[in-house]
Design an enzyme around this catalytic site. Structure first.
Site, PDB file in Angstrom:
ATOM      1  N   HIS A  54      56.420   5.215  21.274  1.00  0.00           N
ATOM      2  CA  HIS A  54      56.592   6.450  20.498  1.00  0.00           C
ATOM      3  C   HIS A  54      56.810   7.646  21.402  1.00  0.00           C
ATOM      4  O   HIS A  54      56.225   7.745  22.487  1.00  0.00           O
ATOM      5  CB  HIS A  54      55.433   6.659  19.520  1.00  0.00           C
ATOM      6  CG  HIS A  54      54.125   7.079  20.122  1.00  0.00           C
ATOM      7  ND1 HIS A  54      53.801   8.393  20.351  1.00  0.00           N
ATOM      8  CD2 HIS A  54      53.039   6.357  20.497  1.00  0.00           C
ATOM      9  CE1 HIS A  54      52.578   8.475  20.837  1.00  0.00           C
ATOM     10  NE2 HIS A  54      52.089   7.255  20.954  1.00  0.00           N
ATOM     11  N   ASP A  66      50.080   9.601  26.661  1.00  0.00           N
ATOM     12  CA  ASP A  66      50.204   9.174  25.266  1.00  0.00           C
ATOM     13  C   ASP A  66      51.295   9.975  24.547  1.00  0.00           C
ATOM     14  O   ASP A  66      50.978  10.969  23.910  1.00  0.00           O
ATOM     15  CB  ASP A  66      48.867   9.358  24.557  1.00  0.00           C
ATOM     16  CG  ASP A  66      48.875   8.879  23.129  1.00  0.00           C
ATOM     17  OD1 ASP A  66      49.802   8.134  22.754  1.00  0.00           O
ATOM     18  OD2 ASP A  66      47.964   9.255  22.380  1.00  0.00           O
ATOM     19  N   GLU A  98      54.694   8.927  15.353  1.00  0.00           N
ATOM     20  CA  GLU A  98      53.631   7.911  15.416  1.00  0.00           C
ATOM     21  C   GLU A  98      52.271   8.535  15.195  1.00  0.00           C
ATOM     22  O   GLU A  98      51.406   7.954  14.515  1.00  0.00           O
ATOM     23  CB  GLU A  98      53.676   7.198  16.778  1.00  0.00           C
ATOM     24  CG  GLU A  98      52.736   6.011  16.904  1.00  0.00           C
ATOM     25  CD  GLU A  98      51.365   6.357  17.496  1.00  0.00           C
ATOM     26  OE1 GLU A  98      50.526   5.447  17.610  1.00  0.00           O
ATOM     27  OE2 GLU A  98      51.140   7.542  17.835  1.00  0.00           O
ATOM     28  N   GLU A  99      52.070   9.718  15.769  1.00  0.00           N
ATOM     29  CA  GLU A  99      50.766  10.365  15.686  1.00  0.00           C
ATOM     30  C   GLU A  99      50.440  10.857  14.272  1.00  0.00           C
ATOM     31  O   GLU A  99      49.296  11.218  13.990  1.00  0.00           O
ATOM     32  CB  GLU A  99      50.704  11.546  16.664  1.00  0.00           C
ATOM     33  CG  GLU A  99      50.881  11.169  18.133  1.00  0.00           C
ATOM     34  CD  GLU A  99      49.700  10.421  18.714  1.00  0.00           C
ATOM     35  OE1 GLU A  99      48.761  10.105  17.966  1.00  0.00           O
ATOM     36  OE2 GLU A  99      49.721  10.145  19.935  1.00  0.00           O
ATOM     37  N   ASP A 127      52.330   1.560  24.372  1.00  0.00           N
ATOM     38  CA  ASP A 127      51.721   2.838  23.999  1.00  0.00           C
ATOM     39  C   ASP A 127      50.525   3.083  24.917  1.00  0.00           C
ATOM     40  O   ASP A 127      49.517   2.393  24.827  1.00  0.00           O
ATOM     41  CB  ASP A 127      51.270   2.770  22.537  1.00  0.00           C
ATOM     42  CG  ASP A 127      50.780   4.105  22.001  1.00  0.00           C
ATOM     43  OD1 ASP A 127      50.705   5.071  22.778  1.00  0.00           O
ATOM     44  OD2 ASP A 127      50.477   4.180  20.797  1.00  0.00           O
ATOM     45  N   HIS A 227      44.584  12.808  23.713  1.00  0.00           N
ATOM     46  CA  HIS A 227      44.808  13.792  22.649  1.00  0.00           C
ATOM     47  C   HIS A 227      44.268  15.174  23.018  1.00  0.00           C
ATOM     48  O   HIS A 227      43.810  15.919  22.157  1.00  0.00           O
ATOM     49  CB  HIS A 227      44.199  13.321  21.329  1.00  0.00           C
ATOM     50  CG  HIS A 227      45.001  12.262  20.654  1.00  0.00           C
ATOM     51  ND1 HIS A 227      44.724  11.797  19.387  1.00  0.00           N
ATOM     52  CD2 HIS A 227      46.094  11.560  21.071  1.00  0.00           C
ATOM     53  CE1 HIS A 227      45.598  10.866  19.043  1.00  0.00           C
ATOM     54  NE2 HIS A 227      46.441  10.701  20.053  1.00  0.00           N
TER      55      HIS A 227
END
Length: 264
Positions: A54, A66, A98-99, A127, A227
């Site tokens: 992604h 990420d 994707e998130e 990923d 994140h």
């Protein structure tokens, strides 16, 4: 949708309980995202070997691990494969959103006709492949670890074994990682397409056993910047990126030329 802790939920479940919510939210029904799909000129179009990662990140940070790490490795594999004759067709996917709930890959799989779906013989997902406190995780396609979710579709175990042989051949340790459904392999598994891939860890905590095997620091997250705003270039573990990029290229080359694919 608004979530609470379990304790707050218990309190609200009592007879006569009332609550007032103040929510700050942002929504745009016209916002668009895109998947980027590239396919080789060579190989049998009825036998597609698909690799994906992604492209998006969360709003909180730039997402270099990420998932800039997975996307960069898949892109480099595609560039190196360009022009190389193959027995099977190679298809490379870079997913959007994707998130936000695997929106890009869900849309892609849902839009496939039965004939198009049958042409995709396997899907490989990458990923987060360069976490700073990494483990070399291989998706547990046959549920040999007996942890969490069950096995993937028939042929997923063969994909797991291929990656295991690669790590063994270069003298590197590895471990299984569960098909939790948290990444873009989920929609492919749901329709019965064999899947596999690599994952070096996110917010989970590294165990003492893992630290003894892979190095790094026990009791600390695999990626302390998961994140977060600090998921920048210094967050990448160069060793993990190099080893996993080699594994991705090796798997792509093997399946591109193999007369037998998982599930045959």
């Amino acid at each position: 949708m608004v979530g609470t802790t379990f304790a707050v939920g218990q309190e609200l479940a009592r007879p006569g309980s009332r609550v007032t919510l103040a929510v700050t939210a942002e929504g745009d029904p016209h916002r668009k995202t895109r998947n980027v799909i590239a396919e080789s000129r060579w190989g049998d179009p009825g036998r597609v070997v698909m690799l994906g990662s992604h492209l998006d990140s969360v709003l909180a940070g730039p997402g270099v691990n990420d998932n800039g790490s997975g996307s960069a490795a898949v892109l480099e594999t595609a560039l190196r494969a360009n022009g190389a004759p193959t027995r099977n067709r190679l298809r490379f996917a870079f997913w959007g959103a994707e998130e936000l709930g695997l929106l890009g890959s869900r849309h892609y799989v849902a839009a496939l006709s039965p004939q198009e779906r049958a042409r995709i013989r396997l899907y490989l997902n990458f990923d987060m492949i360069a976490s700073p406190n990494f483990v070399y995780g291989i998706y547990d396609g046959d549920d040999s670890d007996r942890t969490g979710a069950g096995a993937g579709p028939a042929g997923s175990g063969e994909i797991e074994k291929l990656f295991e042989r690669y790590y063994a051949s270069i003298g590197q340790p590895y471990k299984g990682t569960d098909f939790t459904g948290r990444s873009d392999y989920g929609p492919f598994i749901a329709v019965g397409i064999p899947a596999g891939g690599l994952f070096t860890g996110a917010e989970g905590i590294k165990t003492a056993e893992e630290a003894a095997t892979f190095g790094g620091e026990a009791g600390v997250a695999y990626d302390r910047c998961y994140h977060q705003a600090c998921d920048t270039l210094p967050n990448i573990n160069d060793r993990a990126l190099a080893v996993n990029s080699g594994a991705i290229a090796a798997a792509a080359a093997f399946y591109a030329r193999s007369p037998a694919l998982p599930g045959d």
